[in-house]
Design an enzyme around this catalytic site. Structure first.
Site, PDB file in Angstrom:
ATOM      1  N   LYS A 173       2.633  -5.323   8.874  1.00 17.32           N
ATOM      2  CA  LYS A 173       3.792  -4.828   8.123  1.00 17.32           C
ATOM      3  C   LYS A 173       4.547  -3.853   9.014  1.00 17.32           C
ATOM      4  CE  LYS A 173       5.223  -2.969   3.645  1.00 17.32           C
ATOM      5  NZ  LYS A 173       5.808  -1.639   3.907  1.00 17.32           N
ATOM      6  N   GLN A 184      -5.462  -1.915   4.185  1.00 17.45           N
ATOM      7  CA  GLN A 184      -4.495  -1.681   5.253  1.00 17.45           C
ATOM      8  C   GLN A 184      -5.003  -0.604   6.193  1.00 17.45           C
ATOM      9  OE1 GLN A 184      -0.629   0.476   5.089  1.00 17.45           O
ATOM     10  NE2 GLN A 184       0.297  -1.527   5.448  1.00 17.45           N
ATOM     11  N   GLY A 192      11.657  -4.284   0.276  1.00 18.41           N
ATOM     12  CA  GLY A 192      12.782  -3.363   0.203  1.00 18.41           C
ATOM     13  C   GLY A 192      13.704  -3.663  -0.957  1.00 18.41           C
ATOM     14  N   ASP A 193      13.830  -2.694  -1.884  1.00 23.81           N
ATOM     15  CA  ASP A 193      14.780  -2.760  -3.003  1.00 23.81           C
ATOM     16  C   ASP A 193      14.462  -3.872  -4.004  1.00 23.81           C
ATOM     17  OD1 ASP A 193      15.963  -0.689  -1.688  1.00 23.81           O
ATOM     18  OD2 ASP A 193      17.801  -1.761  -1.144  1.00 23.81           O
ATOM     19  N   CYS A 217       5.326   3.169   8.955  1.00 23.68           N
ATOM     20  CA  CYS A 217       5.425   4.543   8.470  1.00 23.68           C
ATOM     21  C   CYS A 217       6.561   5.302   9.156  1.00 23.68           C
ATOM     22  CB  CYS A 217       4.106   5.269   8.706  1.00 23.68           C
ATOM     23  SG  CYS A 217       4.123   6.955   8.066  1.00 23.68           S
ATOM     24  N   GLY A 260       6.945  -2.230  -3.448  1.00 28.42           N
ATOM     25  CA  GLY A 260       6.446  -0.876  -3.331  1.00 28.42           C
ATOM     26  C   GLY A 260       6.913   0.010  -4.468  1.00 28.42           C
ATOM     27  N   ARG A 261       7.920   0.835  -4.217  1.00 26.23           N
ATOM     28  CA  ARG A 261       8.342   1.863  -5.174  1.00 26.23           C
ATOM     29  C   ARG A 261       8.767   1.300  -6.524  1.00 26.23           C
ATOM     30  NH1 ARG A 261      13.060   4.509  -2.560  1.00 26.23           N
ATOM     31  NH2 ARG A 261      13.262   2.458  -1.587  1.00 26.23           N
ATOM     32  N   PRO A 316       0.840  -1.202   0.000  1.00 27.29           N
ATOM     33  CA  PRO A 316       0.000   0.000   0.000  1.00 27.29           C
ATOM     34  C   PRO A 316       0.870   1.244   0.000  1.00 27.29           C
ATOM     35  CG  PRO A 316       0.030  -1.007   2.177  1.00 27.29           C
ATOM     36  CD  PRO A 316       0.745  -1.954   1.262  1.00 27.29           C
ATOM     37  N   ALA A 336       0.466   5.544  -0.217  1.00 21.70           N
ATOM     38  CA  ALA A 336      -0.469   6.666  -0.196  1.00 21.70           C
ATOM     39  C   ALA A 336      -0.437   7.411  -1.521  1.00 21.70           C
ATOM     40  CB  ALA A 336      -0.115   7.625   0.943  1.00 21.70           C
TER      41      ALA A 336
END
Length: 417
Positions: free
Chosen positions: A183, A110, A246-247, A141, A269-270, A50, A52
């Site tokens: 998470k 979430q 992560g990564d 967060c 994520g990213r 998730p 934002a």
């Protein structure tokens, strides 16, 4: 990684289609068994994190379509975080966040909160009103305006508060058969790690899985994720799945993570920002296929336009609002492609579908996939930051009455982790 440019034309309802090194789909041995989250079986052990302002229904649709285009199970796609307070107050935007498309299954939401009673009430709304099939709790967060009040990735430091929140969520969801997951991050900083304690506690309270973003709050999104921490969590938590985050910028990163850590699946994520087709690569890779999507600019343009259409639908036909929300995605979509600065600026200011179509049609749509320039990290990684915490927060792992009052101020409409 197969360096292949997709030659298949996109259609109006899908993202770019995968190809393999031989020009045809290929498959081999599955890398991992299906991911089991309570009663939910996820065939491909990949979860969209998730984010934002990013993982609303429109973007989730693109990611899911990409995953399905391989013919394999596409994975699990989590909605943007919703604050427990906003949901309990039945805030319009909060309810929009936990409204899913007809084809979304399983539905995953979430929740973020700092008060056990409010979190429990929010989870009961989601589960009891059949708004989602799975609830994740956000303890990751790192945003200063949350951690300075003891929320987010700062919260697991207070062991009893963490316990009470997780217990409240699990108890609220259990009568409805809705699994709850957690998470989190490694901790506040390298001197105040919480993830092993938190993971074992969550496991003992009946969560269905735990996910770790292998950075501390202090690291924010900088540097390199510490995948060895995922391996240590996997050793500590033995009865429910452990997911690594992560990564993960490419399917090969995901395969390497599970190989090095023993994780039961990955959270992305990213790495998918501006690249919903990454989920086609991931679905293929985890199912032993060498299919990979390498879209030319024409395919990227059609995906952007479809994203715009989906955004407008998400905002109930409000074209202006949908286009404003789409703007942030432009730089991510066009990363690495030979598109001039003036065109980039124009797309970042688009205000209607007609204007979007005109700008996209003006691109040189014969441009092929640019290779490595279109891959790798997305967005701003930033630099390490000293965590903002309430005064005296680190003096004890117990929560006193004054801090408990301040924590309620931390329920803000932000997310991350």
């Amino acid at each position: 990684m197969a360096d292949v440019t997709s030659t298949l034309e996109p259609v109006s309802t899908t993202t770019p289609q995968p190809t393999s090194a031989t020009g045809a789909p290929s498959s081999g041995t599955r890398v991992l068994p299906p991911l089991q989250i309570g009663p939910i079986t996820v065939g491909t052990p990949v979860v969209l994190a998730p984010m934002a302002g990013v993982t609303n229904r429109a973007f989730r649709t693109l990611c899911r379509e990409a995953g399905r285009s391989t013919g394999f199970d596409p994975g699990l796609y989590v909605a943007e975080m919703v604050t427990s307070r906003a949901l309990v107050e039945r805030n319009t935007e909060a309810l929009r966040i936990v409204t899913f498309g007809e084809d979304e299954t399983p539905r995953s939401a979430q929740v973020y909160g700092v008060d056990p009673a409010t979190v429990g009430a929010a989870v009961k709304i989601i589960a009891g009103e059949d708004r989602a099939d799975h609830v994740d709790l956000n303890f990751g967060c790192p945003v200063p305006k949350v951690t300075r009040k003891g929320g987010g990735s700062a919260l697991p430091w207070k062991k009893q508060l963490f316990t009470d929140i997780v217990r409240a969520a699990v108890d609220a969801a259990e009568p409805y058969g809705v699994p709850v997951t957690v998470k989190m991050r490694k901790g506040i900083d390298d001197d105040h790690l919480t993830y092993l304690d938190a993971g074992r506690t969550a496991e003992s309270l009946g969560v269905a899985a735990v996910a770790l973003h292998a950075r501390t709050a202090a690291e924010h999104y900088s540097g390199t994720a510490d995948w060895s921490a995922i391996a240590r969590l996997k050793e500590a938590v033995t009865t429910v799945p452990v997911l690594g985050n992560g990564d993960i910028w490419a399917a090969e990163d995901a395969l390497r993570m599970v190989r090095e850590t023993g994780a039961d699946g990955v959270v992305v994520g990213r790495g998918c920002q501006g690249r919903p087709w990454l989920f086609a690569d991931l679905a293929a890779a985890f199912n032993g296929s060498d299919q990979r999507v390498r879209p030319g600019l024409r395919e990227v343009a059609e995906t952007i336009y479809r994203h715009g259409e989906l955004m407008i639908d998400y905002y109930d036909g409000d074209e202006s609002k949908g286009m404003r929300d789409l703007r942030k995605h432009m730089a991510w979509y066009l990363k690495g492609y030979a598109v001039g600065g003036e065109t980039r600026r124009a797309l970042a200011m688009v205000s209607s579908l007609e204007e979007l179509r005109a700008h996209l049609d003006a691109l040189d749509l014969t441009i092929g996939y640019p290779g490595a320039d279109a891959e790798g990290p997305r967005g701003r990684a930033g630099s390490p930051k000293k965590p903002h915490l309430p005064y005296g927060w680190l003096d004890s792992r117990e929560l006193d009455a004054e801090f408990e009052a301040k924590l309620r101020e931390a329920e803000l409409s932000v997310s991350g982790g």
